[in-house]
Write an enzyme that holds these catalytic residues in place. Sequence first.
Site, PDB file in Angstrom:
ATOM      1  N   ASP A   2     -18.463 -25.698 137.353  1.00 18.34           N
ATOM      2  CA  ASP A   2     -18.385 -25.590 138.808  1.00 18.34           C
ATOM      3  C   ASP A   2     -17.741 -24.245 139.128  1.00 18.34           C
ATOM      4  OD1 ASP A   2     -17.674 -25.778 141.481  1.00 18.34           O
ATOM      5  OD2 ASP A   2     -17.203 -27.924 141.357  1.00 18.34           O
ATOM      6  N   HIS A   3     -18.527 -23.358 139.688  1.00 14.35           N
ATOM      7  CA  HIS A   3     -18.049 -21.990 139.889  1.00 14.35           C
ATOM      8  C   HIS A   3     -17.008 -21.899 141.006  1.00 14.35           C
ATOM      9  CE1 HIS A   3     -18.021 -17.933 138.847  1.00 14.35           C
ATOM     10  NE2 HIS A   3     -19.249 -17.544 139.150  1.00 14.35           N
ATOM     11  N   ARG A   4     -16.811 -22.991 141.755  1.00 17.43           N
ATOM     12  CA  ARG A   4     -15.730 -22.980 142.747  1.00 17.43           C
ATOM     13  C   ARG A   4     -14.377 -23.028 142.047  1.00 17.43           C
ATOM     14  NH1 ARG A   4     -17.232 -28.237 146.039  1.00 17.43           N
ATOM     15  NH2 ARG A   4     -17.344 -28.892 143.864  1.00 17.43           N
ATOM     16  N   PRO A   8     -21.831 -25.469 142.792  1.00 23.00           N
ATOM     17  CA  PRO A   8     -22.469 -24.199 142.426  1.00 23.00           C
ATOM     18  C   PRO A   8     -22.345 -24.005 140.912  1.00 23.00           C
ATOM     19  CG  PRO A   8     -20.431 -23.825 143.663  1.00 23.00           C
ATOM     20  CD  PRO A   8     -20.529 -25.291 143.460  1.00 23.00           C
ATOM     21  N   ILE A  32     -14.031 -22.621 138.368  1.00 18.45           N
ATOM     22  CA  ILE A  32     -13.938 -21.852 137.123  1.00 18.45           C
ATOM     23  C   ILE A  32     -14.664 -20.521 137.291  1.00 18.45           C
ATOM     24  CG2 ILE A  32     -14.648 -21.837 134.694  1.00 18.45           C
ATOM     25  CD1 ILE A  32     -14.384 -24.988 134.964  1.00 18.45           C
TER      26      ILE A  32
END
Length: 430
Positions: free
Chosen positions: A400-402, A224, A404
């Site tokens: 990677d929004h998982r 994501p 950060i």
Amino acid sequence: MDIKLPNLGDGVDTATVVSILVKPGDSIRFEQTILELETDKAVSPIPAPMDGVIEAILIKEGDVVRTGTAVFRLVGNGTSPGAPVASAVPVAVAPIHAVPVATASSTPSFVPTAGVVVAVQVGPFTGAASPTIRLSALRFGIDLNRIQGTGSGGRIMESDVRSYVAYLQSLSAQPAAAPTVANPEKPKGVLPDFSKWGSIERKSVTSLRKKIGDKMVESWIQVPHVTQFDEADITDLMAIRKKFATAYEQKGAKLTVSGIALKLVAETLKAFPNFNSTYDVENGELILKNYVHLGVAVDTETGLIVPVIRDVDQKSVLEISIELGKLAEKARNRQLQLDELQGGSFTVSNLGGLGVAHFTPIVNTPQVAILGLSKAIAKPVVREGEITIRTTMPISLSYDHRVIDGADGARFVRHLITQFESVADSLLAI
Ligand code: CAO
């Protein structure tokens, strides 16, 4: 006897035949280059494993080959000074020797490796596999029951799925071996017939292009993405760069924005270790790297290649600049060794030299973040209430929004900008 390809190297499943340098009837000598194969990111010469005379050529240019593919039939009692050992030579690190195998052997052209195929149970999959693998299997219609997992307790790993897909491709490729160049069979059914609307031409896609495509899809599906934009005022940096440019040239280096940026990024990564990590979803862990190996996106005629500069945090800007110049040249000449493409912990992509204003880079998995640099331009800005001309460089950080959060991304970008805006002579001094 048939000459078969040895192990192509770790993580290298297939290669494309770029050129065949011999013809039937040719006498060949041990170590003579007989074939060139394009693997993921390098073109590798294949030397003859022994002396002999070529009786038949079993492949053609453009064919996709893999370990065990028979490439030539050789006659004569060829001898090799030092028998080649298939597994001893990783691809792209050194030439791969083809391996002679008795013609009588009925070895199939593809030998299923661990992780491939087994017709087992029918019905819903009840084994172990990560959600990402299950999702991919669902999307691509893959029955996980048919895959033998090589992970702990038979868990299906990504490499198992890849092997399985390669196996399926090899099966579907077998009947396709018959079409000749004069009568190429093209897949039908999925795409419309574009020639109805005008003239078209078809061009084969290189194995590098396919690999880039696979990588992008993998990242796009798994990660994501969020991209944050900002600007760094590099007016002072450019002035210092100008001051040191000649001294660098005398040392054989070109002092560019990229060379300096790599150093600043490395320093920023030391302050934000999460950006220098990999997310191990299956084990629920973040793998933090205590090294800073930076991938650098290089634009080449054949496509995007990302060589890696190691331990950038421990190198001077001069050392980084020299290495960047060499690696970019090797990438453009397709001379990179496999180990020069591996182990990156973060990537920098600079499209500024190509005049790009803004872009959103895609995370180079299994890394978790990538920095994009766009073209620095001189423009009017307001500083302390006054309009003044400053050179500013747009930057874009995708992550990677998982792993950060947006606030972490903001802090990273702010820290990096401070680095760009406070470069001192001491950083570039040699
Ligand atoms: N803003 C303004 N000028 C820039 C700049 C930027 N962001 N980046 C580079 N420049 C300047 C350089 O300083 C150099 O200036 P001079 O000609 O005055 O010396 C000039 O543009 C050409 O630079 P370069 O491209 O030759 O050298 P570099 O070290 O900055 O970059 C490399 C090296 C390998 C990163 C670059 O050549 C390249 O291939 N970039 C493309 C990367 C790419 O394709 N990314 C897309 C991947 S998808 O995310």
